[in-house]
Design an enzyme around this catalytic site. Structure first.
Site, mmCIF file in Angstrom:
data_model
loop_
_atom_site.group_PDB
_atom_site.id
_atom_site.type_symbol
_atom_site.label_atom_id
_atom_site.label_comp_id
_atom_site.label_asym_id
_atom_site.label_seq_id
_atom_site.Cartn_x
_atom_site.Cartn_y
_atom_site.Cartn_z
ATOM 1 N N GLU A 6 1.729 -13.910 11.658
ATOM 2 C CA GLU A 6 2.303 -12.792 12.419
ATOM 3 C C GLU A 6 2.166 -11.552 11.540
ATOM 4 O OE1 GLU A 6 3.399 -12.828 15.520
ATOM 5 O OE2 GLU A 6 2.928 -14.958 15.653
ATOM 6 N N ARG A 50 -5.098 -2.574 8.805
ATOM 7 C CA ARG A 50 -6.290 -3.334 8.394
ATOM 8 C C ARG A 50 -5.864 -4.471 7.473
ATOM 9 N NH1 ARG A 50 -8.163 1.963 6.962
ATOM 10 N NH2 ARG A 50 -7.365 2.100 4.855
ATOM 11 N N GLY A 57 0.111 5.582 -4.234
ATOM 12 C CA GLY A 57 -0.502 6.873 -4.537
ATOM 13 C C GLY A 57 0.094 7.979 -3.668
ATOM 14 N N ASP A 71 0.838 -1.201 0.000
ATOM 15 C CA ASP A 71 0.000 0.000 0.000
ATOM 16 C C ASP A 71 0.875 1.252 0.000
ATOM 17 O OD1 ASP A 71 -2.296 1.498 0.058
ATOM 18 O OD2 ASP A 71 -2.669 1.232 2.197
ATOM 19 N N GLU A 130 -11.967 -4.572 -5.197
ATOM 20 C CA GLU A 130 -12.419 -3.181 -5.023
ATOM 21 C C GLU A 130 -11.657 -2.223 -5.959
ATOM 22 O OE1 GLU A 130 -11.632 -5.246 -2.403
ATOM 23 O OE2 GLU A 130 -13.765 -5.625 -2.013
ATOM 24 N N ASN A 131 -10.446 -2.603 -6.354
ATOM 25 C CA ASN A 131 -9.635 -1.711 -7.199
ATOM 26 C C ASN A 131 -10.255 -1.460 -8.579
ATOM 27 O OD1 ASN A 131 -6.394 -2.866 -5.954
ATOM 28 N ND2 ASN A 131 -7.657 -1.157 -5.272
ATOM 29 N N TRP A 132 -11.224 -2.298 -9.000
ATOM 30 C CA TRP A 132 -11.893 -2.045 -10.286
ATOM 31 C C TRP A 132 -12.623 -0.709 -10.265
ATOM 32 C CZ3 TRP A 132 -10.260 -4.725 -14.180
ATOM 33 C CH2 TRP A 132 -9.908 -6.070 -14.048
ATOM 34 N N TRP A 154 2.973 7.982 -2.205
ATOM 35 C CA TRP A 154 4.380 8.176 -2.594
ATOM 36 C C TRP A 154 4.443 9.180 -3.747
ATOM 37 C CZ3 TRP A 154 7.311 7.739 -6.972
ATOM 38 C CH2 TRP A 154 8.699 7.648 -6.810
HETATM 39 C C1 FPP Z 1 -1.677 0.392 -3.340
HETATM 40 O O1 FPP Z 1 -1.302 1.718 -3.448
HETATM 41 C C2 FPP Z 1 -1.213 -0.403 -4.416
HETATM 42 C C3 FPP Z 1 -1.996 -0.979 -5.388
HETATM 43 C C4 FPP Z 1 -3.451 -0.794 -5.460
HETATM 44 C C5 FPP Z 1 -1.463 -1.801 -6.439
HETATM 45 C C6 FPP Z 1 -0.157 -2.478 -6.189
HETATM 46 C C7 FPP Z 1 0.519 -2.536 -7.479
HETATM 47 C C8 FPP Z 1 1.856 -2.464 -7.685
HETATM 48 C C9 FPP Z 1 2.836 -2.443 -6.600
HETATM 49 C C10 FPP Z 1 2.412 -2.385 -9.059
HETATM 50 C C11 FPP Z 1 2.060 -3.480 -9.997
HETATM 51 C C12 FPP Z 1 2.195 -4.829 -9.439
HETATM 52 C C13 FPP Z 1 2.930 -5.833 -9.951
HETATM 53 C C14 FPP Z 1 2.908 -7.170 -9.325
HETATM 54 C C15 FPP Z 1 3.815 -5.645 -11.111
HETATM 55 P P1 FPP Z 1 -2.435 2.817 -3.471
HETATM 56 O O2 FPP Z 1 -2.603 3.230 -4.878
HETATM 57 O O3 FPP Z 1 -3.650 2.312 -2.796
HETATM 58 O O4 FPP Z 1 -1.740 3.932 -2.611
HETATM 59 P P2 FPP Z 1 -2.459 5.017 -1.720
HETATM 60 O O5 FPP Z 1 -3.205 4.285 -0.648
HETATM 61 O O6 FPP Z 1 -1.304 5.803 -1.175
HETATM 62 O O7 FPP Z 1 -3.327 5.816 -2.623
#
Ligand code: FPP
Length: 244
Positions: A209, A196, A25, A22, A69-71, A27
Site C-alpha cells: 500500500e 515515484r 534538501g 525525501d 544514484e546518490n553517488w 527543507w
Molecule cells: C533525500 O533528500 C534524502 C537522502 C538522499 C538521504 C536520506 C538520508 C538521511 C535521512 C540522513 C542519514 C540517514 C541515516 C539512516 C542516518 P534530498 O536530499 O533528495 O532532498 P531534496 O529532494 O529536497 O533535495
C-alpha cells in the site's frame, strides 16, 4: 498493548514498513541553510521513526538512506551523508541493544567507504541476536541493480546445474534478493510529494500500500506516521483477488 495509540488496531498493523525519505534538501533550502543541515535534521526524523516503529511492534522498517544514484551528488554532500551514517550507527548502538533491534544493510555495501563499512559490520555483528525489530538500511541501493545481481546469481546456479530453469519460482527469485527471508513491505511511504518509486525495492513493493505525503522528511514525525497507519488500516488489500 497499544494503549498509547487508541485509534490503531493492533491486529492490523503492517509487519514491514518501507520509507523513501525525501526532501532533506528542500527543507534546508526553505530555511536558507546548507543541504547538509537538512540531512542532519533528517537523521533526527530517522531516530524518531525507529523509536515509534519499535513501540508499535512493527517487525521490519526499511529506510532508503542512500541510492546507487546518490553517488553522483557533490563529493562534499556524499561525504557528509557517509559521516552522518557512521555517527548514527555509533550513537544508536546502545539504544538498539536496549530495545532489541537488529540492524541490517541492503545494497552495494562494498562501495561504501572503509570506515563506514567497518562500523556497519560491527553494528550488524553486535545486534545479530536482537529479535524484536529489524532496521534495514538501504545503502548504495538500487532496485534494478538488485534484480541484475539476482539474475546473475540464479543464472550461475542454472549453469552449474544447481537450479533447473523450468523450476524457477517467484519465491526462488525472492530468495536471491538482498531482502531474502523478509516478508515484502505492506506499506510504502514517500515524503515530500513526489509520486515515484525511484528504483526502491522494485520487486518487493508489488502489493505494498503506497502513501505519499507532502511533508518534507525532516518534518515527518510520529503523529503523521500514526495518521498514515490509520489510513492503511482503512484500505482493503485484495492482492489482485475480489472482495471476500
Ligand atoms: C533525500 O533528500 C534524502 C537522502 C538522499 C538521504 C536520506 C538520508 C538521511 C535521512 C540522513 C542519514 C540517514 C541515516 C539512516 C542516518 P534530498 O536530499 O533528495 O532532498 P531534496 O529532494 O529536497 O533535495
Amino acid at each position: 498493548m497499544l494503549s498509547a495509540y487508541p485509534d490503531l488496531d493492533a491486529a492490523n498493523l503492517p509487519a514491514h514498513v518501507a520509507i523513501i525519505m525525501d526532501g532533506n534538501g528542500r527543507w534546508a533550502k526553505k530555511r536558507l541553510l546548507n543541504r547538509i543541515k537538512g540531512h542532519e535534521q533528517g537523521t533526527e526524523a530517522v531516530r524518531s521513526i525507529v523509536r515509534t516503529c519499535r513501540e508499535l511492534g512493527i517487525s521490519i522498517l526499511t529506510l532508503y538512506a542512500f541510492s546507487t544514484e546518490n553517488w553522483q551528488r557533490p563529493k562534499t554532500e556524499v561525504a557528509a551523508l557517509m559521516n552522518l551514517l557512521k555517527r548514527f550507527l555509533e550513537s544508536e548502538l546502545e539504544e538498539m541493544m536496549n530495545k532489541d533491534i537488529r540492524l541490517n544493510a541492503i545494497g552495494e555495501i562494498e562501495r561504501l567507504p572503509e570506515d563506514v563499512r567497518q562500523m556497519l559490520q560491527k553494528t550488524m555483528k553486535s545486534t545479530e541476536n536482537n529479535n524484536s525489530m529489524l532496521l534495514n538500511l538501504a545503502l548504495s541501493y538500487g532496485g534494478r541493480a538488485e534484480i541484475v545481481r539476482m539474475v546473475r546469481e540464479i543464472s550461475k546456479k542454472a549453469k552449474n546445474g544447481e537450479i533447473d530453469p523450468d523450476s524457477i519460482t517467484s519465491s526462488i527469485v525472492s530468495d536471491h534478493l538482498y531482502t531474502r527471508g523478509m516478508q515484502d513491505p505492506d506499506l510504502l511511504i514517500r515524503t515530500s510529494g513526489e509520486i515515484r518509486i525511484s528504483n526502491f525495492l522494485l520487486w518487493q513493493v508489488a502489493y505494498s500500500e503506497i502513501f505519499v505525503t507532502d511533508t518534507l522528511w525532516p518534518d515527518f514525525g510520529k503523529d503523521e506516521f500514526v495518521r498514515i497507519l490509520k489510513g492503511y488500516q482503512q484500505r482493503e488489500r485484495r492482492f489482485g483477488k475480489v472482495e471476500a
